[in-house]
Design an enzyme around this catalytic site. Structure first.
Site, PDB file in Angstrom:
ATOM      1  N   SER A 132       3.544  20.667  12.730  1.00  0.00           N
ATOM      2  CA  SER A 132       2.647  20.542  14.745  1.00  0.00           C
ATOM      3  C   SER A 132       3.551  18.955  15.170  1.00  0.00           C
ATOM      4  O   SER A 132       3.739  18.674  14.373  1.00  0.00           O
ATOM      5  CB  SER A 132       1.636  20.379  14.709  1.00  0.00           C
ATOM      6  OG  SER A 132       0.829  19.967  15.499  1.00  0.00           O
ATOM      7  N   TYR A 145      -6.367  15.223  11.764  1.00  0.00           N
ATOM      8  CA  TYR A 145      -5.394  16.361  12.248  1.00  0.00           C
ATOM      9  C   TYR A 145      -3.924  16.377  11.436  1.00  0.00           C
ATOM     10  O   TYR A 145      -3.129  16.620  10.961  1.00  0.00           O
ATOM     11  CB  TYR A 145      -5.205  17.082  13.077  1.00  0.00           C
ATOM     12  CG  TYR A 145      -4.576  18.328  13.505  1.00  0.00           C
ATOM     13  CD1 TYR A 145      -4.926  19.173  12.956  1.00  0.00           C
ATOM     14  CD2 TYR A 145      -3.971  17.967  14.291  1.00  0.00           C
ATOM     15  CE1 TYR A 145      -3.478  19.785  13.430  1.00  0.00           C
ATOM     16  CE2 TYR A 145      -3.072  19.097  14.706  1.00  0.00           C
ATOM     17  CZ  TYR A 145      -3.202  20.127  14.537  1.00  0.00           C
ATOM     18  OH  TYR A 145      -1.779  21.527  14.467  1.00  0.00           O
TER      19      TYR A 145
HETATM   20  P1  NAP Z   1      -6.093  29.420  16.625  1.00  0.00           P
HETATM   21  O1  NAP Z   1      -6.060  30.650  18.076  1.00  0.00           O
HETATM   22  O2  NAP Z   1      -7.486  28.741  16.720  1.00  0.00           O
HETATM   23  O3  NAP Z   1      -5.775  30.600  15.649  1.00  0.00           O
HETATM   24  C1  NAP Z   1      -6.519  29.714  14.009  1.00  0.00           C
HETATM   25  C2  NAP Z   1      -6.231  30.519  13.294  1.00  0.00           C
HETATM   26  O4  NAP Z   1      -6.397  29.988  12.051  1.00  0.00           O
HETATM   27  C3  NAP Z   1      -7.877  31.621  14.106  1.00  0.00           C
HETATM   28  O5  NAP Z   1      -6.966  32.808  13.360  1.00  0.00           O
HETATM   29  C4  NAP Z   1      -8.697  30.943  12.680  1.00  0.00           C
HETATM   30  O6  NAP Z   1      -9.018  32.249  12.304  1.00  0.00           O
HETATM   31  C5  NAP Z   1      -7.550  30.976  11.312  1.00  0.00           C
HETATM   32  N1  NAP Z   1      -8.534  30.035  10.492  1.00  0.00           N
HETATM   33  C6  NAP Z   1      -8.846  29.064  10.828  1.00  0.00           C
HETATM   34  N2  NAP Z   1      -9.943  28.349   9.360  1.00  0.00           N
HETATM   35  C7  NAP Z   1      -8.486  29.568   8.378  1.00  0.00           C
HETATM   36  C8  NAP Z   1      -9.007  30.292   6.684  1.00  0.00           C
HETATM   37  N3  NAP Z   1     -10.082  28.756   6.092  1.00  0.00           N
HETATM   38  N4  NAP Z   1      -8.565  30.653   6.472  1.00  0.00           N
HETATM   39  C9  NAP Z   1      -7.663  31.980   7.148  1.00  0.00           C
HETATM   40  N5  NAP Z   1      -7.751  31.431   8.337  1.00  0.00           N
HETATM   41  C10 NAP Z   1      -8.133  30.747   8.760  1.00  0.00           C
HETATM   42  O7  NAP Z   1      -4.892  28.106  17.353  1.00  0.00           O
HETATM   43  P2  NAP Z   1      -3.465  28.614  17.192  1.00  0.00           P
HETATM   44  O8  NAP Z   1      -2.623  27.364  18.231  1.00  0.00           O
HETATM   45  O9  NAP Z   1      -3.192  29.660  17.199  1.00  0.00           O
HETATM   46  O10 NAP Z   1      -3.397  27.820  15.035  1.00  0.00           O
HETATM   47  C11 NAP Z   1      -2.176  28.344  14.365  1.00  0.00           C
HETATM   48  C12 NAP Z   1      -1.765  27.229  14.137  1.00  0.00           C
HETATM   49  O11 NAP Z   1      -1.007  26.331  15.001  1.00  0.00           O
HETATM   50  C13 NAP Z   1      -2.623  26.160  13.518  1.00  0.00           C
HETATM   51  O12 NAP Z   1      -2.047  25.627  11.734  1.00  0.00           O
HETATM   52  C14 NAP Z   1      -2.467  24.744  14.271  1.00  0.00           C
HETATM   53  O13 NAP Z   1      -2.653  23.238  13.405  1.00  0.00           O
HETATM   54  C15 NAP Z   1      -0.571  25.094  14.508  1.00  0.00           C
HETATM   55  N6  NAP Z   1      -0.427  24.246  16.069  1.00  0.00           N
HETATM   56  C16 NAP Z   1      -1.374  24.566  16.896  1.00  0.00           C
HETATM   57  C17 NAP Z   1      -1.476  23.936  18.354  1.00  0.00           C
HETATM   58  C18 NAP Z   1      -1.311  24.022  19.192  1.00  0.00           C
HETATM   59  O14 NAP Z   1      -1.301  23.383  20.445  1.00  0.00           O
HETATM   60  N7  NAP Z   1      -2.259  25.459  19.759  1.00  0.00           N
HETATM   61  C19 NAP Z   1      -0.345  23.352  17.911  1.00  0.00           C
HETATM   62  C20 NAP Z   1       0.598  22.341  16.879  1.00  0.00           C
HETATM   63  C21 NAP Z   1       0.521  23.428  15.649  1.00  0.00           C
HETATM   64  P3  NAP Z   1     -10.885  32.687  12.467  1.00  0.00           P
HETATM   65  O15 NAP Z   1     -10.494  33.345  13.536  1.00  0.00           O
HETATM   66  O16 NAP Z   1     -11.590  33.191  11.340  1.00  0.00           O
HETATM   67  O17 NAP Z   1     -11.867  31.018  12.730  1.00  0.00           O
END
Ligand code: NAP
Length: 276
Positions: A132, A145
């Site tokens: 991130s 985080y």
């Molecule tokens: P998201 O839409 O909330 O997706 C997160 C995913 O992680 C979901 O599929 C969730 O599955 C899964 N997950 C959570 N805990 C898990 C576990 N124990 N085992 C397997 N899967 C699990 O958010 P996203 O933005 O796509 O996030 C993806 C990555 O991008 C994360 O690492 C996040 O930190 C990073 N990121 C996001 C942003 C942002 O602004 N969106 C910015 C920087 C970095 P469930 O459906 O089962 O909960």
């Protein structure tokens, strides 16, 4: 034989978009994984659904074994699953902190351990960690985080060096604000950890409001395809970069943080969150 790609957290957001993007390539077989596979989209051509919870050793082993039996090794691992545990350093419950590190740090590290022997036998592979911009700078009330994403930075740097002689290339993708399920989950954790009688109530409130405004901003936040395109580059480029910062706003913020010292950045944050 086509190369296999294992993506964690593919039920939503960046993981789901990445599975769709990578599946368009005929030379890749995509394993879209989720802890509840019923939440995965109906698999399109080239996408195979699999159960994988990054906090569950058995499920990680089973998923890697499933792919290795069919492809010899995992061709590329995209460590994407993760979420933001928000709350102040003082008031966040340590159980919640441990869950944050199990999911964002230990899970991806363990998966790397599990795929590496196969990659070494195959003479190569790719590991793409979704870090991130929050691994390069810190906002208040996001300390745990950010700490988890700083840890992903350190592990990626160490692993990139260690695995290079075996043909394994490691990249770190550092998104800025991306419109996914992330914001909802983050504000939910903040609400859980911030009691109304908290001494940090005003700060928690300011951070929550600012987060909601920022994710609504067309200037600051973009959709998950922007990240998926970059992950595809990291998986398929002959010479992938060590780091990819995604979104112009994230590039600007990372530079700003580097240029400002600690005190000046604190002053900048005070402008954002007011005197709370
Ligand atoms: P998201 O839409 O909330 O997706 C997160 C995913 O992680 C979901 O599929 C969730 O599955 C899964 N997950 C959570 N805990 C898990 C576990 N124990 N085992 C397997 N899967 C699990 O958010 P996203 O933005 O796509 O996030 C993806 C990555 O991008 C994360 O690492 C996040 O930190 C990073 N990121 C996001 C942003 C942002 O602004 N969106 C910015 C920087 C970095 P469930 O459906 O089962 O909960």
């Amino acid at each position: 034989m086509t190369a296999s790609v294992l993506i964690t957290g593919a039920s939503s957001g960046i993981g789901r978009a990445t599975a769709r993007h990578l599946a368009r390539r005929e030379d890749l077989t995509v394993y879209a994984t989720a802890r509840r596979p019923e939440t995965l989209e109906p698999a399109g051509p080239g996408i195979h659904p699999l159960a994988l919870d990054v906090t569950d050793e058995e499920s990680m082993r089973a998923a890697v074994k499933h792919i290795e039996e069919r492809h010899g090794s995992v061709g590329a691992l995209v460590n994407n699953a993760g979420y933001g545990q928000y709350g102040t350093v003082e008031e966040t419950d340590m159980q919640a902190v441990r869950r944050q590190f199990e999911t964002n740090v230990f899970g991806p590290a363990r998966l790397a351990q599990l795929v590496l022997p196969g990659m070494r036998r195959a003479g190569g592979g790719r590991i793409v960690n979704i870090g991130s911009m929050g691994g390069r700078l810190v906002f208040p009330v996001g300390g745990y985080y950010h700490a988890s994403k700083y840890a992903v930075e350190a592990l990626s740097d160490a692993l990139r060096f260690e695995a290079a002689p075996f043909g394994v290339k490691v990249s770190l993708v550092e998104p800025g604000l991306i419109r996914t399920g992330f914001e909802d989950t983050a504000s939910g954790t903040l609400a859980d950890s911030a009691g109304d009688d908290s001494v940090y109530a005003a700060l928690n409130e300011a951070v929550g409001r600012r987060m909601a405004d920022s994710y609504r901003s067309r200037l600051l936040a973009v959709g998950p395809d922007a990240v998926a395109t970059v992950v595809k580059r990291a998986v398929t480029a002959r010479r992938p970069r060590t780091r990819y910062v995604v979104t112009p706003a994230a590039v600007a913020l990372v530079h700003t943080r580097r240029l400002l010292g600690g005190r000046a950045f604190d002053a900048y944050l005070r402008l954002q969150f007011g005197k709370v």
